[in-house]
Design a protein around this motif. Structure first.
Motif, short mmCIF file in Angstrom:
data_model
loop_
_atom_site.label_atom_id
_atom_site.label_comp_id
_atom_site.label_asym_id
_atom_site.label_seq_id
_atom_site.Cartn_x
_atom_site.Cartn_y
_atom_site.Cartn_z
N GLY A 68 0.82 -1.21 0.00
CA GLY A 68 0.00 0.00 0.00
C GLY A 68 0.85 1.25 0.00
N GLY A 69 0.31 2.28 0.60
CA GLY A 69 0.95 3.59 0.61
C GLY A 69 0.31 4.49 -0.42
N MET A 70 0.45 5.77 -0.19
CA MET A 70 -0.10 6.75 -1.13
C MET A 70 0.98 7.73 -1.53
SD MET A 70 -3.06 6.35 -2.19
CE MET A 70 -4.54 5.45 -1.89
N PRO A 71 1.08 8.02 -2.80
CA PRO A 71 0.20 7.60 -3.89
C PRO A 71 0.58 6.28 -4.53
CG PRO A 71 1.76 9.18 -4.76
CD PRO A 71 2.07 9.02 -3.28
N GLY A 72 1.38 5.47 -3.85
CA GLY A 72 1.83 4.20 -4.42
C GLY A 72 0.70 3.32 -4.91
N THR A 73 -0.35 3.19 -4.11
CA THR A 73 -1.49 2.36 -4.51
C THR A 73 -2.12 2.87 -5.80
OG1 THR A 73 -1.95 1.65 -2.25
CG2 THR A 73 -3.79 1.55 -3.80
N LEU A 74 -2.28 4.17 -5.90
CA LEU A 74 -2.86 4.74 -7.12
C LEU A 74 -1.94 4.52 -8.32
CD1 LEU A 74 -4.21 8.11 -5.66
CD2 LEU A 74 -5.48 5.98 -6.09
N ASN A 75 -0.65 4.60 -8.09
CA ASN A 75 0.31 4.37 -9.17
C ASN A 75 0.31 2.91 -9.61
OD1 ASN A 75 1.12 7.06 -9.35
ND2 ASN A 75 2.68 6.80 -7.77
N LEU A 76 0.14 1.99 -8.67
CA LEU A 76 0.02 0.57 -9.04
C LEU A 76 -1.27 0.35 -9.83
CD1 LEU A 76 1.06 -1.32 -5.77
CD2 LEU A 76 2.40 -1.09 -7.87
N ALA A 77 -2.37 0.91 -9.34
CA ALA A 77 -3.67 0.72 -9.98
C ALA A 77 -3.68 1.23 -11.42
CB ALA A 77 -4.77 1.40 -9.17
N GLY A 78 -2.91 2.28 -11.68
CA GLY A 78 -2.89 2.87 -13.01
C GLY A 78 -1.89 2.25 -13.96
N ASN A 79 -1.20 1.21 -13.54
CA ASN A 79 -0.16 0.61 -14.36
C ASN A 79 -0.69 -0.63 -15.08
OD1 ASN A 79 2.24 -1.46 -14.62
ND2 ASN A 79 3.11 0.61 -14.69
N THR A 80 -0.56 -0.68 -16.39
CA THR A 80 -1.10 -1.80 -17.16
C THR A 80 -0.38 -3.12 -16.88
OG1 THR A 80 0.28 -1.23 -19.07
CG2 THR A 80 -1.96 -0.36 -19.05
N VAL A 81 0.92 -3.09 -16.60
CA VAL A 81 1.64 -4.33 -16.28
C VAL A 81 1.11 -4.91 -14.98
CG1 VAL A 81 3.89 -5.33 -15.69
CG2 VAL A 81 3.70 -3.73 -17.60
N VAL A 82 0.88 -4.06 -13.98
CA VAL A 82 0.34 -4.53 -12.71
C VAL A 82 -1.05 -5.14 -12.93
CG1 VAL A 82 -0.47 -3.82 -10.41
CG2 VAL A 82 1.69 -2.92 -11.31
N GLN A 83 -1.88 -4.45 -13.68
CA GLN A 83 -3.23 -4.96 -13.95
C GLN A 83 -3.17 -6.31 -14.66
OE1 GLN A 83 -6.15 -3.80 -12.89
NE2 GLN A 83 -5.26 -2.03 -11.86
N LYS A 84 -2.29 -6.45 -15.64
CA LYS A 84 -2.14 -7.72 -16.35
C LYS A 84 -1.57 -8.80 -15.44
CE LYS A 84 -1.65 -5.76 -20.98
NZ LYS A 84 -0.73 -5.49 -22.09
N ALA A 85 -0.65 -8.43 -14.55
CA ALA A 85 -0.07 -9.40 -13.61
C ALA A 85 -1.14 -9.94 -12.67
CB ALA A 85 1.07 -8.76 -12.83
N ILE A 86 -2.02 -9.06 -12.20
CA ILE A 86 -3.13 -9.50 -11.34
C ILE A 86 -4.02 -10.46 -12.11
CG2 ILE A 86 -5.21 -8.76 -10.10
CD1 ILE A 86 -3.68 -6.07 -9.56
N ASP A 87 -4.41 -10.07 -13.30
CA ASP A 87 -5.28 -10.93 -14.12
C ASP A 87 -4.62 -12.28 -14.39
OD1 ASP A 87 -7.10 -8.83 -14.23
OD2 ASP A 87 -6.48 -8.19 -16.23
N ASN A 88 -3.34 -12.26 -14.73
CA ASN A 88 -2.60 -13.50 -15.00
C ASN A 88 -2.56 -14.37 -13.75
OD1 ASN A 88 -0.67 -15.11 -16.71
ND2 ASN A 88 0.66 -14.63 -14.98
N ALA A 89 -2.32 -13.77 -12.59
CA ALA A 89 -2.26 -14.53 -11.34
C ALA A 89 -3.61 -15.19 -11.05
CB ALA A 89 -1.84 -13.62 -10.19
#
Length: 180
Positions: A68-89
């Motif tokens: 977590g952390g701010m704005p770290g969480t928002l930066n993770l949420a807005g990253n396409t690689v992170v989003q794809k990694a979650i979906d892949n997992a």
């Protein structure tokens, strides 16, 4: 390989305590800098990530960790690689672990519907469809969520237990003098 995603504004202890616990358990862990190779924590400490988001590969993921952390969480949420990694997992049936504000990323994706989950106080409305837990760290299926920095060792040990079993997690708990 367990991947811990770091974005500028991440909570340092929420990222590195699980890295420590997993390393003690013999689990291979890499940090992934989604905002570059050097990532600034929310408290201003700069961490050099093991690899950047551009270097991340989806083929050997054993678990994904979102501090977590701010704005770290928002930066993770807005990253396409992170989003794809979650979906892949999720599609590969491997653990997705999030602490503090980061469970809100999973909630926004609808992944916590009907799942027991927890987050930092004030973010509960972002856990869409989740059954809010009164625990500090909770596992429901392949989702591990935690309240915040004060439980980051417990969070790390919960991930160890999921990947390596209770016996190894308890051995590490005792070795670091962590109370139950």
């Amino acid at each position: 390989m367990v991947y811990v995603f770091l974005a500028d504004g991440f909570e340092i202890i929420e990222a590195l305590a699980p890295v420590d616990m997993l390393t003690r358990a013999g689990v291979s862990v890499k940090t992934v800098g989604v905002t570059g190779p050097y990532v600034n924590s929310s408290c201003g400490v700069c961490v050099k990530a093991d690899l950047t988001a551009d270097e991340f590969s989806f083929y050997d993921v054993e678990a994904v960790i979102l501090p977590g952390g701010m704005p770290g969480t928002l930066n993770l949420a807005g990253n396409t690689v992170v989003q794809k990694a979650i979906d892949n997992a999720v599609n590969s049936d491997v653990p997705v672990c999030a602490i503090c504000a980061a469970p809100s990323i999973l909630g926004a994706k609808g992944l916590l519907n009907g799942k027991e989950a927890i987050c930092f106080p004030g973010f509960e409305d972002k856990l869409e469809g989740a059954v809010l837990s009164d625990k500090s760290v909770v596992t429901d299926g392949n989702f591990i969520t935690a309240k915040g920095a004060g439980v980051c060792i417990e969070f790390g040990l919960e991930i160890v237990e999921k990947l390596k079993g209770r016996e190894i997690a308890e051995k590490i708990r005792k070795s670091v003098q962590c109370a139950n």
